[in-house]
Motif scaffolding. Structure first.
Motif, PDB file in Angstrom:
ATOM      1  N   MET A   1     -76.608 -23.226  12.832  1.00 38.19           N
ATOM      2  CA  MET A   1     -77.800 -22.492  13.745  1.00 38.19           C
ATOM      3  C   MET A   1     -77.110 -21.303  14.237  1.00 38.19           C
ATOM      4  SD  MET A   1     -80.332 -24.164  16.395  1.00 38.19           S
ATOM      5  CE  MET A   1     -80.866 -25.181  14.882  1.00 38.19           C
ATOM      6  N   THR A   2     -77.758 -20.130  14.246  1.00 37.89           N
ATOM      7  CA  THR A   2     -77.144 -18.850  14.889  1.00 37.89           C
ATOM      8  C   THR A   2     -77.399 -18.787  16.475  1.00 37.89           C
ATOM      9  OG1 THR A   2     -78.773 -17.218  14.347  1.00 37.89           O
ATOM     10  CG2 THR A   2     -76.860 -17.655  12.839  1.00 37.89           C
ATOM     11  N   GLY A   3     -78.762 -19.414  16.759  1.00 37.15           N
ATOM     12  CA  GLY A   3     -79.221 -19.348  18.167  1.00 37.15           C
ATOM     13  C   GLY A   3     -79.994 -17.910  18.206  1.00 37.15           C
ATOM     14  N   ILE A  63     -83.952 -20.507  16.309  1.00 34.60           N
ATOM     15  CA  ILE A  63     -84.223 -21.344  17.232  1.00 34.60           C
ATOM     16  C   ILE A  63     -85.510 -21.031  17.737  1.00 34.60           C
ATOM     17  CG2 ILE A  63     -83.107 -20.172  19.024  1.00 34.60           C
ATOM     18  CD1 ILE A  63     -81.954 -23.118  20.117  1.00 34.60           C
ATOM     19  N   GLY A  64     -86.397 -22.009  18.158  1.00 35.52           N
ATOM     20  CA  GLY A  64     -87.612 -21.905  18.854  1.00 35.52           C
ATOM     21  C   GLY A  64     -87.535 -22.065  20.046  1.00 35.52           C
ATOM     22  N   GLY A  76     -82.540 -14.548  25.134  1.00 34.96           N
ATOM     23  CA  GLY A  76     -81.852 -14.461  23.930  1.00 34.96           C
ATOM     24  C   GLY A  76     -80.495 -15.206  24.175  1.00 34.96           C
ATOM     25  N   ASP A  77     -79.569 -14.896  25.156  1.00 33.09           N
ATOM     26  CA  ASP A  77     -78.469 -15.339  25.547  1.00 33.09           C
ATOM     27  C   ASP A  77     -78.617 -17.102  25.749  1.00 33.09           C
ATOM     28  OD1 ASP A  77     -75.279 -14.831  25.893  1.00 33.09           O
ATOM     29  OD2 ASP A  77     -76.033 -15.861  27.586  1.00 33.09           O
ATOM     30  N   VAL A  78     -79.418 -17.314  26.392  1.00 31.10           N
ATOM     31  CA  VAL A  78     -79.754 -18.763  27.009  1.00 31.10           C
ATOM     32  C   VAL A  78     -79.843 -19.476  25.383  1.00 31.10           C
ATOM     33  CG1 VAL A  78     -81.191 -20.625  27.978  1.00 31.10           C
ATOM     34  CG2 VAL A  78     -80.557 -18.483  29.036  1.00 31.10           C
ATOM     35  N   ALA A  79     -80.708 -18.918  24.577  1.00 30.06           N
ATOM     36  CA  ALA A  79     -80.900 -19.440  23.353  1.00 30.06           C
ATOM     37  C   ALA A  79     -79.518 -19.681  22.349  1.00 30.06           C
ATOM     38  CB  ALA A  79     -81.929 -18.647  22.385  1.00 30.06           C
ATOM     39  N   GLY A  80     -78.822 -18.779  22.431  1.00 33.14           N
ATOM     40  CA  GLY A  80     -77.604 -18.809  21.862  1.00 33.14           C
ATOM     41  C   GLY A  80     -76.713 -20.200  22.499  1.00 33.14           C
ATOM     42  N   HIS A  81     -76.734 -20.245  23.628  1.00 31.29           N
ATOM     43  CA  HIS A  81     -75.909 -21.398  24.065  1.00 31.29           C
ATOM     44  C   HIS A  81     -76.586 -22.679  23.955  1.00 31.29           C
ATOM     45  CE1 HIS A  81     -72.954 -19.295  26.648  1.00 31.29           C
ATOM     46  NE2 HIS A  81     -73.805 -18.348  26.862  1.00 31.29           N
ATOM     47  N   ALA A  82     -78.070 -22.775  23.731  1.00 31.42           N
ATOM     48  CA  ALA A  82     -78.722 -23.717  23.656  1.00 31.42           C
ATOM     49  C   ALA A  82     -78.559 -24.277  21.898  1.00 31.42           C
ATOM     50  CB  ALA A  82     -80.302 -23.463  23.560  1.00 31.42           C
ATOM     51  N   ALA A  83     -78.206 -23.335  21.236  1.00 34.99           N
ATOM     52  CA  ALA A  83     -77.989 -23.719  19.875  1.00 34.99           C
ATOM     53  C   ALA A  83     -76.396 -24.358  19.735  1.00 34.99           C
ATOM     54  CB  ALA A  83     -77.721 -22.483  18.957  1.00 34.99           C
ATOM     55  N   MET A 116     -79.018 -24.864  33.786  1.00 31.74           N
ATOM     56  CA  MET A 116     -78.427 -25.997  33.269  1.00 31.74           C
ATOM     57  C   MET A 116     -79.189 -26.508  31.906  1.00 31.74           C
ATOM     58  SD  MET A 116     -77.642 -30.005  34.432  1.00 31.74           S
ATOM     59  CE  MET A 116     -79.039 -30.753  33.883  1.00 31.74           C
ATOM     60  N   LEU A 117     -78.439 -26.665  30.802  1.00 26.46           N
ATOM     61  CA  LEU A 117     -78.811 -26.948  29.456  1.00 26.46           C
ATOM     62  C   LEU A 117     -78.223 -28.289  29.205  1.00 26.46           C
ATOM     63  CD1 LEU A 117     -78.753 -23.892  29.379  1.00 26.46           C
ATOM     64  CD2 LEU A 117     -78.327 -23.969  26.964  1.00 26.46           C
ATOM     65  N   GLU A 118     -79.372 -29.263  28.649  1.00 23.07           N
ATOM     66  CA  GLU A 118     -78.930 -30.446  28.205  1.00 23.07           C
ATOM     67  C   GLU A 118     -79.473 -30.751  26.851  1.00 23.07           C
ATOM     68  OE1 GLU A 118     -80.788 -33.507  30.816  1.00 23.07           O
ATOM     69  OE2 GLU A 118     -81.839 -31.890  31.728  1.00 23.07           O
ATOM     70  N   ARG A 119     -78.946 -31.722  26.116  1.00 18.75           N
ATOM     71  CA  ARG A 119     -79.681 -31.966  24.848  1.00 18.75           C
ATOM     72  C   ARG A 119     -80.360 -33.274  24.856  1.00 18.75           C
ATOM     73  NH1 ARG A 119     -78.779 -34.864  19.924  1.00 18.75           N
ATOM     74  NH2 ARG A 119     -78.904 -33.799  18.155  1.00 18.75           N
TER      75      ARG A 119
END
Length: 329
Positions: A1-3, A63-64, A76-83, A116-119
């Motif tokens: 996944m590219t993010g 990524i949705g 867009g950058d947050v999406a990359g980190h989320a990936a 903060m990002l959490e899975r």
């Protein structure tokens, strides 16, 4: 996944302020998700602490997303980190704007945002409890350090946090709900605006057509408003709008809403009818305090009298009434 963020050119995902429906969909499909929480803001920013986004695996290696933080500055950058969080499960703390390590990402507002990002795994106990509280319309707190989360049935500020180690506590209220009774153009306009604004919208039309409304709503009921409100249950995150123009139905619905502690109770009608309606409600046992919370001839003067104009003014009143005072600034 590219993010790569899905629908980045037309970011309608930013309309979805409540991440719980998207989270419920991901869990039902057995997919992981990443919850991003804006926990601190310095200076000016479009969103305040407590704003959230949810990221899920999308199509074609994208990524949705649901929600937004800055109106296209950092999503867009947050999406990359989320990936990356989806891939390795490790939480991340992001800092954008003043003092950020990413000097090439500019915030137009000139402030600083901390995220903060959490899975969230498909079988997450915390997420299961969060969604259960939403279904049962009970407030709760999401307490997380990024590695594990628990849900407590409690109330409090929208968000609190500690920095070292980072831990956030975010409050979730029951989803905002709008119950509209009626079937004329004004009632339908209010119901459709409510649905578009992501309210859990219920249209009540006594003895109405068997066919459903021509636009999506959460429920369509054909019983009397008072009966519908008794079945649905009322709380302070619920708004009721009586628009059948028949006092038998509208007054009964308003009385049930007022007695149930609805966050907003209104009834469409001419101002000349207000004294008579108040007298009937008083005779039925409504208290002075309850009557003081009733909006007769609701809306915003000067918008106009077309269905959409009236409905827009009423929805503005409802949004203000259901928005906690501490979060209106």
């Amino acid at each position: 996944m590219t993010g790569t963020l899905e629908n980045a050119d037309w970011p309608t995902f930013g309309w979805m302020d409540d991440i719980r429906p998207s989270l419920a969909g991901a869990m039902a499909d057995g997919r992981p998700a990443v919850l991003a929480t804006l926990f601190k803001v310095e200076g000016s920013a479009p969103r305040g602490p407590g704003a959230q986004m949810l990221f899920t695996p999308g199509s074609h290696d994208s990524i949705g997303a649901s929600g937004y933080f800055s109106g296209d500055c950092i999503e867009g950058d947050v999406a990359g980190h989320a990936a990356q969080v989806l891939a390795d499960g490790k939480p991340r703390r992001l800092h954008y704007g003043t003092g950020s390590p990413w000097i090439d990402i500019r915030l137009r507002c000139g402030g600083a945002l901390f995220v903060m990002l959490e899975r969230i795994a498909p079988g997450s106990t915390g997420a299961t409890e969060l969604l259960r509280h939403a279904r049962e319309r009970r407030p709760c707190l999401w307490d997380s350090d990024g590695h594990s989360a628990m849900v407590r049935e409690d109330a409090g500020p929208l968000l609190t946090f500690t920095e070292e180690p980072l831990r956030i506590v975010r409050r979730y209220d029951p989803p905002r709900r709008l119950i509209v009774s009626g079937g004329d153009p004004g009632a339908l306009a209010a119901a459709q605006l409510g649905a578009m604004a992501r309210f859990e919208t219920i249209l009540v039309r006594p003895q109405g057509p068997e066919a459903p409304p021509p636009f999506p709503v959460s429920q369509y009921l054909r019983c009397a408003p008072a009966e519908a409100l008794e079945t649905l249950g009322i709380d302070r995150w619920t708004a009721y709008l009586g628009a059948t123009h028949e006092d038998e139905h509208d007054l009964g619905g308003c009385l049930a809403a007022l007695r149930g502690g609805a966050g907003y109770t209104g009834m469409i009608g001419a101002k000349s009818r207000a004294p008579g309606r108040l007298a009937v409600l008083e005779a039925l046992g409504a208290t002075p305090g309850e009557l003081a919370r009733l909006h007769l001839s609701p809306g915003i003067a000067g918008l106009g009298k077309s269905p959409w104009e009236v409905a827009t003014g009423i929805m503005a009143e409802i949004m203000q009434a259901l928005n906690p005072a501490s979060e209106r600034a």
